[in-house]
Design an enzyme around this catalytic site. Structure first.
Site, mmCIF file in Angstrom:
data_model
loop_
_atom_site.group_PDB
_atom_site.id
_atom_site.type_symbol
_atom_site.label_atom_id
_atom_site.label_comp_id
_atom_site.label_asym_id
_atom_site.label_seq_id
_atom_site.Cartn_x
_atom_site.Cartn_y
_atom_site.Cartn_z
ATOM 1 N N MET A 184 -1.682 -6.629 7.090
ATOM 2 C CA MET A 184 -2.727 -7.486 6.513
ATOM 3 C C MET A 184 -2.259 -8.242 5.270
ATOM 4 S SD MET A 184 -5.826 -4.726 6.859
ATOM 5 C CE MET A 184 -5.975 -3.676 8.323
ATOM 6 N N SER A 185 -0.958 -8.471 5.147
ATOM 7 C CA SER A 185 -0.464 -9.138 3.921
ATOM 8 C C SER A 185 0.794 -9.940 4.215
ATOM 9 C CB SER A 185 -0.156 -8.074 2.862
ATOM 10 O OG SER A 185 0.959 -7.298 3.251
ATOM 11 N N HIS A 206 -5.369 -9.210 -1.156
ATOM 12 C CA HIS A 206 -5.456 -9.339 0.301
ATOM 13 C C HIS A 206 -6.605 -10.257 0.698
ATOM 14 C CE1 HIS A 206 -3.564 -5.373 -0.381
ATOM 15 N NE2 HIS A 206 -2.875 -5.649 0.705
ATOM 16 N N HIS A 250 -3.728 0.660 -4.932
ATOM 17 C CA HIS A 250 -3.095 -0.442 -5.667
ATOM 18 C C HIS A 250 -3.638 -0.405 -7.092
ATOM 19 C CE1 HIS A 250 -2.011 -2.700 -1.908
ATOM 20 N NE2 HIS A 250 -2.977 -1.938 -1.455
ATOM 21 N N ALA A 262 2.901 -1.997 4.098
ATOM 22 C CA ALA A 262 2.716 -0.954 5.104
ATOM 23 C C ALA A 262 2.287 -1.683 6.376
ATOM 24 C CB ALA A 262 1.629 0.014 4.662
ATOM 25 N N SER A 300 0.822 -1.214 0.000
ATOM 26 C CA SER A 300 0.000 0.000 0.000
ATOM 27 C C SER A 300 0.850 1.256 0.000
ATOM 28 C CB SER A 300 -0.878 0.048 1.256
ATOM 29 O OG SER A 300 -1.719 -1.060 1.291
ATOM 30 N N TYR A 353 -8.614 -9.707 3.095
ATOM 31 C CA TYR A 353 -9.817 -8.917 3.445
ATOM 32 C C TYR A 353 -10.648 -8.525 2.232
ATOM 33 C CZ TYR A 353 -6.941 -4.806 2.279
ATOM 34 O OH TYR A 353 -6.140 -3.906 1.643
ATOM 35 N N GLU A 354 -10.054 -8.614 1.049
ATOM 36 C CA GLU A 354 -10.825 -8.295 -0.159
ATOM 37 C C GLU A 354 -11.769 -9.440 -0.531
ATOM 38 O OE1 GLU A 354 -8.396 -5.966 -3.304
ATOM 39 O OE2 GLU A 354 -6.928 -7.137 -2.191
ATOM 40 N N HIS A 402 -6.982 4.539 6.628
ATOM 41 C CA HIS A 402 -6.203 4.134 5.457
ATOM 42 C C HIS A 402 -5.513 5.329 4.806
ATOM 43 C CE1 HIS A 402 -5.044 1.513 2.197
ATOM 44 N NE2 HIS A 402 -5.695 2.237 1.299
ATOM 45 N N ASN A 436 2.328 3.874 10.900
ATOM 46 C CA ASN A 436 1.578 4.419 12.049
ATOM 47 C C ASN A 436 1.963 3.622 13.290
ATOM 48 O OD1 ASN A 436 -0.138 2.335 10.365
ATOM 49 N ND2 ASN A 436 -0.841 2.116 12.482
#
Ligand code: HPA
Length: 272
Positions: free
Chosen positions: A211-212, A83, A61, A113, A30, A85-86, A247, A235
């Site tokens: 998340m990846s 991902h 992306h 990220a 990301s 979550y997608e 995000h 962050n």
């Protein structure tokens, strides 16, 4: 499984009609996709043109492969990854890694990220991943194993190749950059973590969370590829700062450090 092999070979065959066999695979996380601007003599292939490739949806992306040269080395970069979550299956998320391996790629650089859990980490830091925690407990290798893709029970002792970590640290030194090193925890998303989850992950030994990357690392190791993982700490993780997470600010921090990040990745590739 035979079906999966067929799909991998179809995608590989198509890509070899467009590009020569690359040496190094690169997955851009990301806000880090602009690194493709550093690639010379590019061939750009949108995911939609590649047989059996999933198509990416998330903001930040673009969803294309960019082949070309960095520091004289031939690379194949994914600008945009898939991902969990997608809604993609783990087979879909890791399909491009299977294809990279079939193309002959043996060194893979995965970038992402991530939120900083280690209290000494600051937004803008770059962390070399030395190990991971699979907080989902899901494994992309579940199901019948095809020996052509790798062993049934792959070793994960050196999932992130120590030799590549060394290359990254030396490259950073030559650029007078200070790198962090730590353990990456994979969470599902798309919601960020709760402060209690972050406290738990810290106790478990995680330095960063995202998340990846973990499913791709597992599949790369299955196929005998060497993995370098780089996290941009965008962050401080949930509950550690005063601000809520979103995000846009993750992408904004990744944007801020992209120059430093791009220099580092190019120097690493040059030393491989
Ligand atoms: N948590 C999970 N994934 C992330 C974060 C985070 O704080 N920052 C960037 N990706």
């Amino acid at each position: 499984m035979e079906q999966m092999l067929k799909k991998i070979k179809e995608a590989t065959g198509y890509l070899l009609s467009r590009v020569n066999s690359p040496e190094i695979g690169l997955v851009l996380g990301s806000g880090l996709g602009d690194l493709v601007e550093k690639i010379q003599d590019t061939v750009v292939i949108p995911y939609g043109e590649i047989p059996n490739f999933p198509v990416s949806t998330v903001e930040g992306h673009s969803g294309r492969l960019v082949a070309g040269l960095i520091e004289g080395k031939s690379v194949l970069a994914m600008q945009g990854r898939f991902h969990y979550y997608e809604g993609y299956s783990l087979d879909e998320i890791t399909f491009p890694i299977r294809v990279m391996r079939q193309l002959g790629i043996r060194n893979l650089i995965l970038t992402n990220a991530a939120g900083g859990i280690n209290e000494t980490f600051k937004p803008g830091d770059i962390m070399v991943i030395k190990d991971h925690i699979n907080f989902l407990g899901l494994n992309p290798l579940r199901g019948p194993n095809h020996p052509e893709l790798g062993p049934r029970f792959p070793d994960m002792t050196e999932a992130y190749a120590p030799q590549l970590q060394d290359v990254a640290l030396k490259a950073a030194q030559s650029l007078q950059l200070n790198l962090r090193i730590g353990v990456y925890a994979w969470v599902s998303g798309p919601s960020y973590e709760t402060p209690a989850e972050i406290r738990l992950l810290r106790i478990l030994g995680a330095d960063a969370v995202g998340m990846s990357t973990v499913p791709e690392t597992i599949v790369a190791n299955h196929g005998g590829m060497k993995v370098l993982g780089l996290s941009c700490i965008t962050n401080v993780a949930a509950g550690m700062g005063h601000e809520k997470l979103n995000h846009q600010s993750v992408i904004a921090t990744a944007e801020e450090i992209k120059e430093k990040f791009q220099k580092l990745v190019c120097r690493i590739i040059g030393s491989l």
